[in-house]
Scaffold this motif. Structure first.
Motif, PDB file in Angstrom:
ATOM      1  N   GLY A 531      -3.188  -4.173   4.887  1.00 11.28           N
ATOM      2  CA  GLY A 531      -1.782  -4.164   5.271  1.00 11.28           C
ATOM      3  C   GLY A 531      -1.263  -5.512   5.720  1.00 11.28           C
ATOM      4  N   ASN A 532      -2.172  -6.464   6.003  1.00 13.39           N
ATOM      5  CA  ASN A 532      -1.721  -7.800   6.388  1.00 13.39           C
ATOM      6  C   ASN A 532      -1.029  -8.512   5.226  1.00 13.39           C
ATOM      7  N   ASP A 533      -1.519  -8.246   4.015  1.00 11.75           N
ATOM      8  CA  ASP A 533      -0.943  -8.888   2.824  1.00 11.75           C
ATOM      9  C   ASP A 533       0.093  -8.005   2.124  1.00 11.75           C
ATOM     10  N   ASP A 534      -0.064  -6.706   2.297  1.00 10.75           N
ATOM     11  CA  ASP A 534       0.823  -5.768   1.599  1.00 10.75           C
ATOM     12  C   ASP A 534       1.285  -4.692   2.584  1.00 10.75           C
ATOM     13  N   PRO A 535       2.526  -4.773   3.086  1.00  9.98           N
ATOM     14  CA  PRO A 535       3.007  -3.798   4.081  1.00  9.98           C
ATOM     15  C   PRO A 535       2.916  -2.344   3.614  1.00  9.98           C
ATOM     16  N   THR A 536       2.963  -2.121   2.323  1.00  8.81           N
ATOM     17  CA  THR A 536       2.875  -0.739   1.831  1.00  8.81           C
ATOM     18  C   THR A 536       1.480  -0.163   2.028  1.00  8.81           C
ATOM     19  N   ARG A 537       0.487  -1.014   2.333  1.00 12.53           N
ATOM     20  CA  ARG A 537      -0.880  -0.537   2.535  1.00 12.53           C
ATOM     21  C   ARG A 537      -1.162  -0.225   4.011  1.00 12.53           C
ATOM     22  N   ARG A 538      -0.197  -0.438   4.873  1.00 11.67           N
ATOM     23  CA  ARG A 538      -0.439  -0.204   6.296  1.00 11.67           C
ATOM     24  C   ARG A 538      -0.552   1.287   6.592  1.00 11.67           C
ATOM     25  N   PHE A 539      -1.304   1.608   7.649  1.00 17.51           N
ATOM     26  CA  PHE A 539      -1.433   3.011   8.048  1.00 17.51           C
ATOM     27  C   PHE A 539      -0.077   3.583   8.437  1.00 17.51           C
ATOM     28  N   LEU A 540       0.773   2.757   9.036  1.00 18.43           N
ATOM     29  CA  LEU A 540       2.130   3.170   9.371  1.00 18.43           C
ATOM     30  C   LEU A 540       3.102   2.383   8.490  1.00 18.43           C
ATOM     31  N   TYR A 541       3.769   3.109   7.619  1.00 19.32           N
ATOM     32  CA  TYR A 541       4.749   2.496   6.726  1.00 19.32           C
ATOM     33  C   TYR A 541       6.067   3.221   6.977  1.00 19.32           C
ATOM     34  N   PRO A 542       6.916   2.682   7.879  1.00 15.87           N
ATOM     35  CA  PRO A 542       8.116   3.400   8.341  1.00 15.87           C
ATOM     36  C   PRO A 542       9.040   3.869   7.225  1.00 15.87           C
ATOM     37  N   ASP A 543       9.021   3.173   6.087  1.00 14.74           N
ATOM     38  CA  ASP A 543       9.908   3.564   4.986  1.00 14.74           C
ATOM     39  C   ASP A 543       9.426   4.812   4.264  1.00 14.74           C
ATOM     40  N   ASN A 544       8.257   5.301   4.645  1.00 13.61           N
ATOM     41  CA  ASN A 544       7.706   6.482   3.953  1.00 13.61           C
ATOM     42  C   ASN A 544       6.953   7.320   4.984  1.00 13.61           C
ATOM     43  N   ALA A 545       7.675   8.200   5.673  1.00 12.49           N
ATOM     44  CA  ALA A 545       7.080   9.022   6.732  1.00 12.49           C
ATOM     45  C   ALA A 545       5.993   9.957   6.212  1.00 12.49           C
ATOM     46  N   PRO A 546       6.173  10.642   5.071  1.00 14.26           N
ATOM     47  CA  PRO A 546       5.093  11.519   4.576  1.00 14.26           C
ATOM     48  C   PRO A 546       3.803  10.758   4.306  1.00 14.26           C
ATOM     49  N   LEU A 547       3.907   9.561   3.712  1.00 20.41           N
ATOM     50  CA  LEU A 547       2.712   8.758   3.449  1.00 20.41           C
ATOM     51  C   LEU A 547       2.074   8.323   4.758  1.00 20.41           C
ATOM     52  N   SER A 548       2.897   7.935   5.710  1.00 25.18           N
ATOM     53  CA  SER A 548       2.373   7.541   7.025  1.00 25.18           C
ATOM     54  C   SER A 548       1.620   8.691   7.679  1.00 25.18           C
ATOM     55  N   ARG A 549       2.162   9.907   7.601  1.00 27.95           N
ATOM     56  CA  ARG A 549       1.493  11.060   8.211  1.00 27.95           C
ATOM     57  C   ARG A 549       0.131  11.309   7.566  1.00 27.95           C
ATOM     58  N   SER A 550       0.052  11.143   6.259  1.00 28.02           N
ATOM     59  CA  SER A 550      -1.236  11.360   5.585  1.00 28.02           C
ATOM     60  C   SER A 550      -2.260  10.315   6.020  1.00 28.02           C
ATOM     61  N   ARG A 551      -1.808   9.075   6.183  1.00 33.07           N
ATOM     62  CA  ARG A 551      -2.725   8.018   6.623  1.00 33.07           C
ATOM     63  C   ARG A 551      -3.105   8.170   8.096  1.00 33.07           C
ATOM     64  N   LEU A 552      -2.164   8.662   8.906  1.00 34.36           N
ATOM     65  CA  LEU A 552      -2.493   8.945  10.305  1.00 34.36           C
ATOM     66  C   LEU A 552      -3.532  10.060  10.401  1.00 34.36           C
ATOM     67  N   PHE A 553      -3.424  11.051   9.521  1.00 31.48           N
ATOM     68  CA  PHE A 553      -4.418  12.138   9.468  1.00 31.48           C
ATOM     69  C   PHE A 553      -5.784  11.546   9.148  1.00 31.48           C
ATOM     70  N   LEU A 554      -5.823  10.649   8.164  1.00 39.45           N
ATOM     71  CA  LEU A 554      -7.071   9.976   7.796  1.00 39.45           C
ATOM     72  C   LEU A 554      -7.634   9.200   8.975  1.00 39.45           C
ATOM     73  N   ALA A 555      -6.795   8.391   9.627  1.00 36.55           N
ATOM     74  CA  ALA A 555      -7.260   7.578  10.750  1.00 36.55           C
ATOM     75  C   ALA A 555      -7.790   8.443  11.885  1.00 36.55           C
ATOM     76  N   ALA A 556      -7.094   9.546  12.170  1.00 34.33           N
ATOM     77  CA  ALA A 556      -7.548  10.437  13.247  1.00 34.33           C
ATOM     78  C   ALA A 556      -8.923  11.006  12.946  1.00 34.33           C
ATOM     79  N   ALA A 557      -9.177  11.354  11.684  1.00 31.98           N
ATOM     80  CA  ALA A 557     -10.484  11.895  11.303  1.00 31.98           C
ATOM     81  C   ALA A 557     -11.570  10.834  11.445  1.00 31.98           C
ATOM     82  N   ILE A 558     -11.262   9.601  11.056  1.00 32.90           N
ATOM     83  CA  ILE A 558     -12.239   8.517  11.197  1.00 32.90           C
ATOM     84  C   ILE A 558     -12.524   8.271  12.676  1.00 32.90           C
TER      85      ILE A 558
END
Length: 580
Positions: A531-558
């Motif tokens: 995500g440092n080079d590509d903001p769309t790869r960040r765990f939190l991507y404010p422009d896409n709440a559904p994608l952010s929620r899926s990545r937050l789910f992943l992070a919580a499991a890890i």
């Protein structure tokens, strides 16, 4: 509740084997043991690999590759498998669907702190004896590594379905505790105002003996100042050993360690347990009266052949039979130790001893004794732990004034913290030498495994509050189909955890958990840094709440898997860290 990936695929293999037996491709009645489902070393070979065909071929007296081809054909019909191929003489490599990894992510979220637990131990009782430092002073770093290895192993086995007894063997008999009592008497006279001068050579010089002397002065006043040693030795020995054990318990508690049982060598002898063990062994012709061979090399002038009771340890793989009594009729250390293991085996199905590497020369005889005393029916492991070399910025650490001759465990914990000490003690195999540098173990860098793993967890913890700042609610269900292959690579690593736990428990190797956590943290940080080079790869991507929620789910499991692993190591997860 869904089973973790490893367990599910073992079940798949079992059903596949039954299918091949039903079709006549495998003989009926085969019950294979030792089937494995592992992640291949080379990701190009797939997500999972199994040795099932090799094991089956050995049992069926057939070639493995035809069996592998039939089994791979059956496995390929499963919804979770995208591809099943045969490699080499008969290994089956499996590539899983993305949905299989999403399902595993859901299993982690469902099981939470139970993820990785198993019934491997089937309720068997395991006695783990560890630390067992002589009660002659406070804990020092020479004891630390074995203490952490033993306690983490106890956690690991309990998590894997064993009933665990944590035991400490108190060596409160013999010459060293008499020296301890004399050291206490010296401090007792000092506490009463006597000018005692320098600590005589041979006594314990540490300042930790001063409070013992003061307590004895309060209790006995000057009653034993000029009394003969025979009048006070036993009393001072008992009081001082009790004081030392209280100090040792306090030191161990700083490390988060508590034993279930403290067994006394002196009490064991007083209760006649060595006599009972000797009688039991004589009934089975495993102890006999004999004469030891003269020492190898130059024979001392005062050596003379003496008939002694000898244990037939050569019958169990030792290189010579061992005396259980001395020429004066008193017990050898081995004779008492033999009886101690006889007692431990009464209420345990398996025994584990954690010893310092300097005791390596006695392993053969005690393994032989345990084999004899349990008639080969109980597993017994001795784990040897190498020393830890203490450094400060690369230079050896000076000794502790309080201890007199060593660096105390309490001093180290107060400086760097319990969690750092525990984690570092498990970052190498226990039989390998270790250096503990005060400067590097607290360094906030990728090269420090303690920080690296804890920083991964802290980053995950930071996501929830940041999500709220961006107005991304976590109450809505996460759409895991939005997770792409890069994200699922992290799930593949996390999914190894149950298998790593099981393998570590079976091998009695808790350091494998630390190795796994380092690998998991590394892959998490790699994904985060995209995500440092590509903001769309960040765990939190404010422009896409559904994608952010899926990545937050992943992070919580890890984060959950990291917490489970740290829990086995006895390390508290950090929720906030500052990077240097």
């Amino acid at each position: 509740m869904a089973a973790p990936l490893h367990t599910r695929f073992l079940d798949h293999l079992a059903r596949g084997i039954e299918a091949l037996q039903s079709s006549g491709d495998l003989p009926a009645g085969i019950e294979p043991n030792g089937l494995t489902v592992e992640r291949p070393h080379d990701p190009a070979h797939g997500d999972l690999s199994t040795n099932a065909a090799m094991v089956l071929a050995n049992l069926a007296g057939a070639q493995p590759r035809p069996i592998a081809e039939k089994l791979a054909e059956w496995l390929a019909t499963l919804d979770e498998i995208a591809e099943a191929t045969v490699a080499g003489p008969g290994f089956i490599n499996l590539r899983l669907t993305d949905q299989a990894w999403r399902d595993e992510l859901a299993v982690i979220a469902e099981q939470m702190d139970r993820y990785g637990r198993s019934a491997l131990g089937a309720g068997r009782t395991v006695n783990i004896e560890f630390v067992s430092a002589n009660p002659t002073g406070p804990m020092h770093m020479g004891h630390c590594r074995g203490a952490v290895v033993g306690d983490a192993l106890a956690n690991l086995l309990a998590f894997s379905g064993h009933r665990v007894i944590r035991e400490y063997y108190v060596n409160d008999a013999g010459g060293q505790v008499d020296i301890l009592a004399r050291s206490a008497h010296h401090r007792y006279r000092e506490a009463l105002g006597e000018s005692v001068g320098e600590i005589p050579e041979g006594l314990y010089p540490g300042d930790y003996m001063k409070p013992v002397g003061e307590a004895l002065a309060v209790e006995f006043s000057d009653r034993y100042v000029d009394a003969p040693e025979t009048a006070w030795l036993a009393i001072f020995r008992a009081r001082t050993v009790a004081a030392m054990m209280e100090m040792i318990r306090e030191d161990l508690s700083l490390l988060g360690i508590r034993h279930d049982r403290f067994s006394s060598e002196a009490s064991l002898v007083a209760a006649g347990k060595p006599d009972a063990a000797e009688a039991w062994l004589r009934e089975r012709d495993l102890v006999y009266n004999g004469v030891l061979e003269p020492p190898k090399g130059e024979v001392p002038e005062d050596w003379a052949p003496v008939e002694l009771p000898l244990f037939r340890s050569t019958k169990f793989g030792d290189d010579q039979d061992r005396p259980i009594r001395k020429p004066d009729g008193s017990w050898t250390y081995f004779g008492v130790d033999l009886a101690y293991h006889f007692e431990k085996a009464r209420d345990a199905d398996e025994l584990i001893d954690i010893w310092g590497a300097d005791h390596g020369g006695t392993v053969k005889r005690i393994v032989a004794a345990a084999d004899a005393l349990t008639e080969g029916r109980k597993r017994f492991d001795v784990k040897l732990v190498q020393i830890v070399r203490l450094l400060r910025a690369g230079e050896p650490v000076k000794m502790s004034k309080r201890a007199g001759t060593f660096v105390t465990l309490a001093d180290v914990i107060r400086e760097v913290g319990k969690d750092v000490v525990r984690f570092m003690m498990l970052t190498r195999k226990p039989e390998a030498h270790m250096e503990f540098d005060f400067a590097t173990v607290v360094e906030a860098s990728k090269s420090n495994p303690v920080f690296y793993v804890q920083y991964a967890h802290a980053r995950i913890c930071s996501l929830a509050s940041r999500a709220a700042e961006f107005g991304i609610g976590l109450e809505d269900e996460a759409d895991l189909t939005l997770l792409d292959s890069s994200s699922l690579t992290l799930v593949k690593r996390a999914a190894e955890f149950p298998r790593v736990v099981e393998a570590a428990a079976a091998a009695r190797e808790p350091h494998r958990i630390a190795f796994f956590l380092e690998a998991l943290a590394s892959e998490f940080h790699t994904l985060w840094n995209m995500g440092n080079d590509d903001p769309t790869r960040r765990f939190l991507y404010p422009d896409n709440a559904p994608l952010s929620r899926s990545r937050l789910f992943l992070a919580a499991a890890i984060g959950q898997v990291i917490r489970n692993g740290l829990g086995l190591m006895g390390v508290e997860p950090k929720h906030q860290l500052e990077r240097a």
